[in-house]
Design a protein around this motif. Sequence first.
Motif, PDB file in Angstrom:
ATOM      1  N   VAL A  22      39.452  45.956  51.751  1.00 54.67           N
ATOM      2  CA  VAL A  22      39.456  44.761  50.892  1.00 54.67           C
ATOM      3  C   VAL A  22      39.778  45.154  49.456  1.00 54.67           C
ATOM      4  O   VAL A  22      40.567  44.488  48.776  1.00 54.67           O
ATOM      5  N   ARG A  23      39.171  46.264  48.994  1.00 53.12           N
ATOM      6  CA  ARG A  23      39.455  46.720  47.635  1.00 53.12           C
ATOM      7  C   ARG A  23      40.935  47.048  47.469  1.00 53.12           C
ATOM      8  O   ARG A  23      41.568  46.657  46.479  1.00 53.12           O
ATOM      9  N   ASP A  24      41.522  47.761  48.441  1.00 54.74           N
ATOM     10  CA  ASP A  24      42.933  48.135  48.353  1.00 54.74           C
ATOM     11  C   ASP A  24      43.834  46.906  48.382  1.00 54.74           C
ATOM     12  O   ASP A  24      44.835  46.836  47.659  1.00 54.74           O
ATOM     13  N   THR A  28      46.407  45.567  45.497  1.00 50.72           N
ATOM     14  CA  THR A  28      47.813  45.265  45.790  1.00 50.72           C
ATOM     15  C   THR A  28      48.169  43.851  45.356  1.00 50.72           C
ATOM     16  O   THR A  28      49.248  43.607  44.802  1.00 50.72           O
ATOM     17  N   ILE A  29      47.263  42.895  45.612  1.00 49.02           N
ATOM     18  CA  ILE A  29      47.508  41.510  45.199  1.00 49.02           C
ATOM     19  C   ILE A  29      47.676  41.420  43.686  1.00 49.02           C
ATOM     20  O   ILE A  29      48.583  40.744  43.188  1.00 49.02           O
ATOM     21  N   SER A  30      46.812  42.111  42.949  1.00 46.48           N
ATOM     22  CA  SER A  30      46.917  42.102  41.486  1.00 46.48           C
ATOM     23  C   SER A  30      48.253  42.677  41.030  1.00 46.48           C
ATOM     24  O   SER A  30      48.908  42.139  40.125  1.00 46.48           O
ATOM     25  N   GLU A  31      48.660  43.772  41.668  1.00 51.58           N
ATOM     26  CA  GLU A  31      49.937  44.391  41.309  1.00 51.58           C
ATOM     27  C   GLU A  31      51.106  43.456  41.602  1.00 51.58           C
ATOM     28  O   GLU A  31      52.030  43.320  40.792  1.00 51.58           O
ATOM     29  N   ALA A 105      49.090  47.786  37.133  1.00 48.05           N
ATOM     30  CA  ALA A 105      48.593  49.066  37.656  1.00 48.05           C
ATOM     31  C   ALA A 105      47.390  48.881  38.571  1.00 48.05           C
ATOM     32  O   ALA A 105      46.855  49.866  39.082  1.00 48.05           O
ATOM     33  N   GLY A 106      46.956  47.626  38.762  1.00 50.33           N
ATOM     34  CA  GLY A 106      45.834  47.353  39.650  1.00 50.33           C
ATOM     35  C   GLY A 106      44.473  47.633  39.044  1.00 50.33           C
ATOM     36  O   GLY A 106      43.473  47.650  39.751  1.00 50.33           O
ATOM     37  N   ARG A 107      44.421  47.845  37.708  1.00 45.55           N
ATOM     38  CA  ARG A 107      43.142  48.148  37.071  1.00 45.55           C
ATOM     39  C   ARG A 107      42.305  46.896  36.816  1.00 45.55           C
ATOM     40  O   ARG A 107      41.085  46.979  36.722  1.00 45.55           O
TER      41      ARG A 107
END
Length: 416
Positions: A22-24, A28-31, A105-107
């Motif tokens: 879920v975290r990954d 990815t969604i944010s990126e 960057a997914g941060r």
Amino acid sequence: MNGLSQISPEQRQVLGEIVESVRDIETTISELQAARDGLLALASRFALSAAEESVGLDSSDLSLRTVAAELGAVQHVSDRTVQRRMSEAHWLVTRFPLVWQAQGAGRISAAHTRVILDAAEHLDDPDDRERYCGRVLPFAEAESPNRLRLIAARIAEQIQPRSIEERHQDACEKRGAWVADQPDGMSDMVIHGPSALVHGMHDRVTQMGKALRMAGDERTLAQLRFDLLAEMILTGTPTAHDGDLLDEVRAEVSVTVPVTTLMGRPDSPPAELDGACPIDADTARALAGAATGWDRVLTHPITGGLLAVDRYRPSKRMRRHLRARDGRCRFTTCGHAARECDLDHTVDAALGGTTDVENLGGFCRRHHVLKHHSPWHVKQLGAGKLGWTSPTGRTYVDEPPPQNTVVFTEDRAAPF
């Protein structure tokens, strides 16, 4: 104990893999959302550039509509929606590139980005925006969006060139109330006005509703709030006068006011209403002058950390200290107000736990139950930090929020 307390090591591993996945996926969604914003911003620049080169800027809106219609058609989305997204993306990419890059960057997530941009709406100077982003992004990477909101507003307030008094005076001209119709014969009535009055009204009907609930009324608190408001508005005598309505606020509203703000120092940070939003100094002084009691919050002049809370007639001192220090529920990511939380002994009193601030934490009812009836458990780490350990063995550290105070360096007083 229940709530996954008896899971096997194999089940714990499966849960851990689900959490990792879920975290990954969220990263990815944010990126991908950031990549989409970059393309939408590019489409916006393309439309404006094409309009300028061909028939002039007067046709820029038509050019934007044309591009938005093409993008909307291929996505089966309204071109109005796409044009709004193009405008928002252009705003993000051109005015807040550091935030856009952090999301790419997914941060941080898109929700974090929205909070950061909302707080900085009035920062027009590019250097001010860069300073703001440099200070707010480390918090965004560590906090949930609901916790970030107050931090971002506080940082933006310190950088904002216009005082909150000036902006509040202008904003008061936009006060109003309107109705939005909804399905099933329902409607929403929205009011927009000074925060102190709106919070005061809401808290007043909340207290009245809670009193009715304790007397046996079976309506929900939300239903009681509406029924009480409707009764007061429809059966009361409206005056619509221009006097100081702050005199009528009798609700339990907490205001944090740095003493330098009460003294009128121009470089002081603004007061904060119930840990939720900044308010102008005149409003803070009016509420402070009418207060029947004061909590004095002592902070360290260098670090800004909370040292102590006292009162001239002390009562429930530790509760006040913890509420002032924590501001909200101490479960990681939760932003529930501290005044509505339960105080809990980290080490049970029955097991020898002491009743002091080093062994107490405030949790909303949801997370209080989670602590006692699930494999989640919490440990005091010192300096107000709490370490939560999840069923999969991960540890999440929750720190008290920074205080609304002034800290001193060798050069000058520096508000948080």
